[in-house]
Design a protein around this motif. Structure first.
Motif, mmCIF file in Angstrom:
data_model
loop_
_atom_site.group_PDB
_atom_site.id
_atom_site.type_symbol
_atom_site.label_atom_id
_atom_site.label_comp_id
_atom_site.label_asym_id
_atom_site.label_seq_id
_atom_site.Cartn_x
_atom_site.Cartn_y
_atom_site.Cartn_z
ATOM 1 N N ASN A 143 55.918 76.809 -2.301
ATOM 2 C CA ASN A 143 56.004 75.456 -1.700
ATOM 3 C C ASN A 143 56.498 74.292 -2.597
ATOM 4 O O ASN A 143 57.123 73.389 -2.124
ATOM 5 C CB ASN A 143 54.997 75.298 -0.428
ATOM 6 C CG ASN A 143 53.798 74.764 -1.021
ATOM 7 O OD1 ASN A 143 53.301 75.134 -2.157
ATOM 8 N ND2 ASN A 143 53.247 73.718 -0.756
ATOM 9 N N VAL A 144 56.029 74.584 -3.661
ATOM 10 C CA VAL A 144 56.428 73.388 -4.697
ATOM 11 C C VAL A 144 57.076 73.646 -5.992
ATOM 12 O O VAL A 144 56.952 72.975 -6.807
ATOM 13 C CB VAL A 144 55.010 72.362 -5.157
ATOM 14 C CG1 VAL A 144 54.517 71.586 -3.845
ATOM 15 C CG2 VAL A 144 53.884 73.397 -5.880
ATOM 16 N N LYS A 145 57.368 75.028 -6.060
ATOM 17 C CA LYS A 145 57.794 75.422 -7.346
ATOM 18 C C LYS A 145 59.106 75.019 -7.902
ATOM 19 O O LYS A 145 59.328 74.665 -8.838
ATOM 20 C CB LYS A 145 58.075 77.187 -7.074
ATOM 21 C CG LYS A 145 58.608 77.643 -8.244
ATOM 22 C CD LYS A 145 58.641 79.246 -8.314
ATOM 23 C CE LYS A 145 57.405 80.021 -8.360
ATOM 24 N NZ LYS A 145 57.403 81.387 -8.304
ATOM 25 N N SER A 146 60.039 74.785 -6.842
ATOM 26 C CA SER A 146 61.350 74.040 -7.408
ATOM 27 C C SER A 146 61.177 72.670 -7.712
ATOM 28 O O SER A 146 61.926 72.390 -8.542
ATOM 29 C CB SER A 146 62.407 74.188 -6.216
ATOM 30 O OG SER A 146 62.212 73.396 -5.120
ATOM 31 N N THR A 173 55.996 68.333 -1.168
ATOM 32 C CA THR A 173 56.737 67.286 -1.815
ATOM 33 C C THR A 173 56.094 67.132 -3.202
ATOM 34 O O THR A 173 55.034 67.597 -3.582
ATOM 35 C CB THR A 173 56.681 66.058 -0.831
ATOM 36 O OG1 THR A 173 55.338 65.877 -1.075
ATOM 37 C CG2 THR A 173 56.985 66.348 0.416
ATOM 38 N N MET A 174 56.744 66.146 -3.894
ATOM 39 C CA MET A 174 56.399 65.848 -5.172
ATOM 40 C C MET A 174 54.976 65.236 -5.268
ATOM 41 O O MET A 174 54.065 65.382 -6.070
ATOM 42 C CB MET A 174 57.153 64.743 -5.918
ATOM 43 C CG MET A 174 56.875 64.400 -7.469
ATOM 44 S SD MET A 174 57.951 63.051 -8.204
ATOM 45 C CE MET A 174 59.644 64.218 -8.184
ATOM 46 N N LEU A 175 54.400 64.561 -4.155
ATOM 47 C CA LEU A 175 53.373 63.961 -3.809
ATOM 48 C C LEU A 175 52.280 65.094 -3.871
ATOM 49 O O LEU A 175 51.046 64.938 -4.274
ATOM 50 C CB LEU A 175 53.307 63.079 -2.761
ATOM 51 C CG LEU A 175 51.974 62.267 -2.344
ATOM 52 C CD1 LEU A 175 51.694 61.423 -3.550
ATOM 53 C CD2 LEU A 175 51.919 61.614 -0.947
ATOM 54 N N LYS A 208 48.344 65.402 -5.153
ATOM 55 C CA LYS A 208 47.108 65.594 -4.422
ATOM 56 C C LYS A 208 46.294 66.907 -4.493
ATOM 57 O O LYS A 208 45.144 66.892 -4.296
ATOM 58 C CB LYS A 208 47.744 65.508 -2.912
ATOM 59 C CG LYS A 208 48.389 63.945 -2.567
ATOM 60 C CD LYS A 208 49.090 64.050 -1.559
ATOM 61 C CE LYS A 208 48.142 64.414 -0.197
ATOM 62 N NZ LYS A 208 48.917 64.291 1.192
ATOM 63 N N ASN A 209 47.165 67.895 -4.876
ATOM 64 C CA ASN A 209 46.191 69.411 -4.610
ATOM 65 C C ASN A 209 45.847 69.557 -6.266
ATOM 66 O O ASN A 209 46.490 69.601 -7.080
ATOM 67 C CB ASN A 209 47.305 70.569 -4.247
ATOM 68 C CG ASN A 209 46.453 71.728 -4.437
ATOM 69 O OD1 ASN A 209 46.606 72.253 -5.388
ATOM 70 N ND2 ASN A 209 46.061 72.340 -3.316
ATOM 71 N N ALA A 210 44.373 69.998 -6.171
ATOM 72 C CA ALA A 210 43.770 70.249 -7.607
ATOM 73 C C ALA A 210 44.381 71.196 -8.378
ATOM 74 O O ALA A 210 44.522 71.033 -9.540
ATOM 75 C CB ALA A 210 42.278 70.249 -7.219
ATOM 76 N N LEU A 227 50.432 71.796 -13.343
ATOM 77 C CA LEU A 227 51.351 70.758 -13.831
ATOM 78 C C LEU A 227 50.788 70.311 -15.339
ATOM 79 O O LEU A 227 51.812 70.055 -16.265
ATOM 80 C CB LEU A 227 51.342 69.436 -12.931
ATOM 81 C CG LEU A 227 52.508 68.332 -13.452
ATOM 82 C CD1 LEU A 227 53.902 69.024 -13.591
ATOM 83 C CD2 LEU A 227 52.383 67.142 -12.776
ATOM 84 N N ILE A 228 49.420 70.370 -15.413
ATOM 85 C CA ILE A 228 48.972 69.572 -16.827
ATOM 86 C C ILE A 228 49.355 70.796 -17.727
ATOM 87 O O ILE A 228 49.841 70.616 -18.973
ATOM 88 C CB ILE A 228 47.424 69.400 -16.700
ATOM 89 C CG1 ILE A 228 47.172 68.037 -15.889
ATOM 90 C CG2 ILE A 228 46.875 69.317 -18.179
ATOM 91 C CD1 ILE A 228 45.831 67.956 -15.654
#
Length: 485
Positions: free
Chosen positions: A411-414, A265-267, A271-273, A279-280
């Motif tokens: 799992n978070v790519k999209s 999820t977006m969270l 949460k994951n380092a 993302l940064i």
């Protein structure tokens, strides 16, 4: 062994004692297949580029009574001009949050094909335009298509490519975008308003026809448990038999099974380092891409040359800039997998700042200097812009999107792609909307501001961006999460 050598599945398994790995080495990958699929996908980027470059030849037409289809004239420094230039960014920042989940549901291929609908509707509006509101609506809908392309296309290209080609295929996006920009730069000044719309509406239709025959991403098929379709897609993309791609298909299936088991999820991005770091890096590169002022240059290049009063025909000077973009963008796919992402980005940021500061200096002298001072620097705008364009198109133009396509786990790519694409267009909107106001005060302020931000971008790349040259998608995740080999 010749690159055209092939064995049947039974013969090859007998030759290798049932071990598929030696078989893969015996049957080489046909790299042209994945470049062909990436080329077809990037025809959408060509259509996108025509939307980005559209305002450059159109704004002068809207300011001429003999050209505009409207009842009123629109000055290039008016609020209407600001909205026309920037509304595409508004549309593009909204739709990634639709395109991302849609890419997981119906596939990367059909999500990308869906962009055609938006582009065609937008140009139909432009062909039937009666008032400024219809142009606003058309530009907003163009933005919807842009958002779909910039979300789904990096996902698709990143997932169809082998590790040693991903940098090159990921860099094609910028080449095709600037190709689309050059298309409207070269045609727009010499045809009527209506003729240009017809010339543009053809592009998404050509993309839809060509890309329809390309395979879906094997990662999408694996996410749906369609193992036979995964193998068929890999056979097409690698130019190999079913036995040769079996090991890769199993690896992809394992990756996607793990992703499905830990559906993000977006969270989870925060949460994951490793995801936070990704993302940064991705959002930072995209942010500095927009803060370099590229959209100001693309949307207003003809007006910039007109205001500079260099003696060159503004339309011809703009075509020169467009041609330089295409040539420079063609360099990156050749060098990126040799030199790496980070060195190219560092050179791009530093040299862009030089070009922008020089361009700002010209406009400062033009406003505050006397005629003799201006005469001495009339040569400056064209080479300053050309230098800026060359290093942008080899670095900060293509590479942020290439990095985005390889930086996040499945799992978070999209979700991550949607967030980063929206970041791009939020900043793109503010830059393009407020530029006319800065231009009215003095364009040198805007260009010096962009130049300063390019210096900041240099240090961001130096301290925060990691090199991904030659790494597999899993190795990139291990590196992001601090796992040692």
């Amino acid at each position: 062994m010749s690159s055209n050598s092939r064995y049947t599945e039974v013969e090859s398994l007998e030759l290798t004692g049932g071990n598929r790995e030696p078989y893969r080495a015996m049957e080489p990958v046909n790299k042209m297949r994945q470049f062909m699929a990436a080329f077809a996908a990037n025809l959408s980027s060509f259509a996108l580029g025509s939307c980005l470059g559209w305002t450059s030849p159109i704004m002068p037409k809207l300011d001429e009574a003999s050209e505009t289809p409207l009842k009123v004239l629109i000055s290039s420094t008016s609020d209407e001009a600001g909205w026309i230039a920037s509304l595409i960014a508004v549309g593009a920042l909204v739709t990634p949050f639709i395109a991302g989940p849609l890419a997981d549901k119906i596939g990367r291929k059909y999500t990308l094909l869906s962009s055609t609908v938006f582009f065609v509707i937008a140009y139909i509006l432009m062909l039937t335009v009666k008032n400024v509101g219809m142009i606003y609506a058309g530009r907003l809908i163009m933005g919807f298509g842009v958002g779909f392309v910039m979300t789904a296309q990096p996902m698709y290209v990143g997932e169809i490519s082998t590790d040693d080609c991903r940098g090159a295929t990921g860099s094609l996006m910028q080449l095709f975008i600037v190709g689309g920009i050059l298309y409207v730069y070269a045609i727009g000044p010499y045809v009527s308003y209506m003729a240009l719309q017809w010339a543009c509406i053809v592009l998404p239709l050509v993309f839809a026809v060509v890309f329809f025959f390309m395979p879906e991403s094997p990662y999408y098929y694996a996410s749906k448990g369609q193992k036979s379709e995964t193998i068929k897609a890999l056979q097409f993309l690698r130019g190999q038999s079913a036995a040769a791609v079996q090991a890769e298909a199993e690896e992809i299936q394992k990756t996607m099974d793990e992703a499905q088991a830990t559906k993000g999820t977006m969270l989870d991005i925060f949460k994951n380092a490793g995801n936070r770091k990704a993302l940064i890096i991705s959002a930072g590169l995209i942010a500095f891409q927009q803060l370099s002022g590229i959209n100001v240059v693309l949307f207003n290049s003809q007006t910039i040359f007109k205001n500079a009063d260099t003696g060159l025909d503004p339309a011809q000077a703009t075509i020169i800039v467009g041609a330089v973009q295409v040539i420079a963008s063609g360099i990156t796919p050749i060098i990126v997998d040799r030199l790496g992402r980070k060195p190219i980005l560092l050179v791009s940021a530093s040299v862009m700042s030089v070009g922008l500061v020089a361009l700002g200096a010209f406009f400062y002298i033009q406003k505050f200097g006397d005629e003799s001072d201006v005469a001495k620097v009339l040569w400056l705008p064209v080479p300053a812009l050309i230098v800026y364009i060359i290093v942008y198109c080899t670095g900060f133009g293509p590479l942020p999107w290439a990095v985005l396509g390889e930086m996040f786990p499945s799992n978070v790519k999209s979700i991550a792609s949607s967030m980063v694409a929206s970041t791009c267009w939020i900043l793109g909107f503010f830059v393009t909307f407020f530029y006319p106001k800065l231009d009215a005060v003095g364009p040198y302020i805007a260009f010096w501001l962009f130049g300063g931000l390019c210096i900041v971008a240099f240090f961001f790349v130096l301290f925060f961006v990691m090199e991904t040259k030659g790494l597999s998608l899993q190795e990139i995740q291990d590196k992001l999460n601090g796992k040692k080999e």
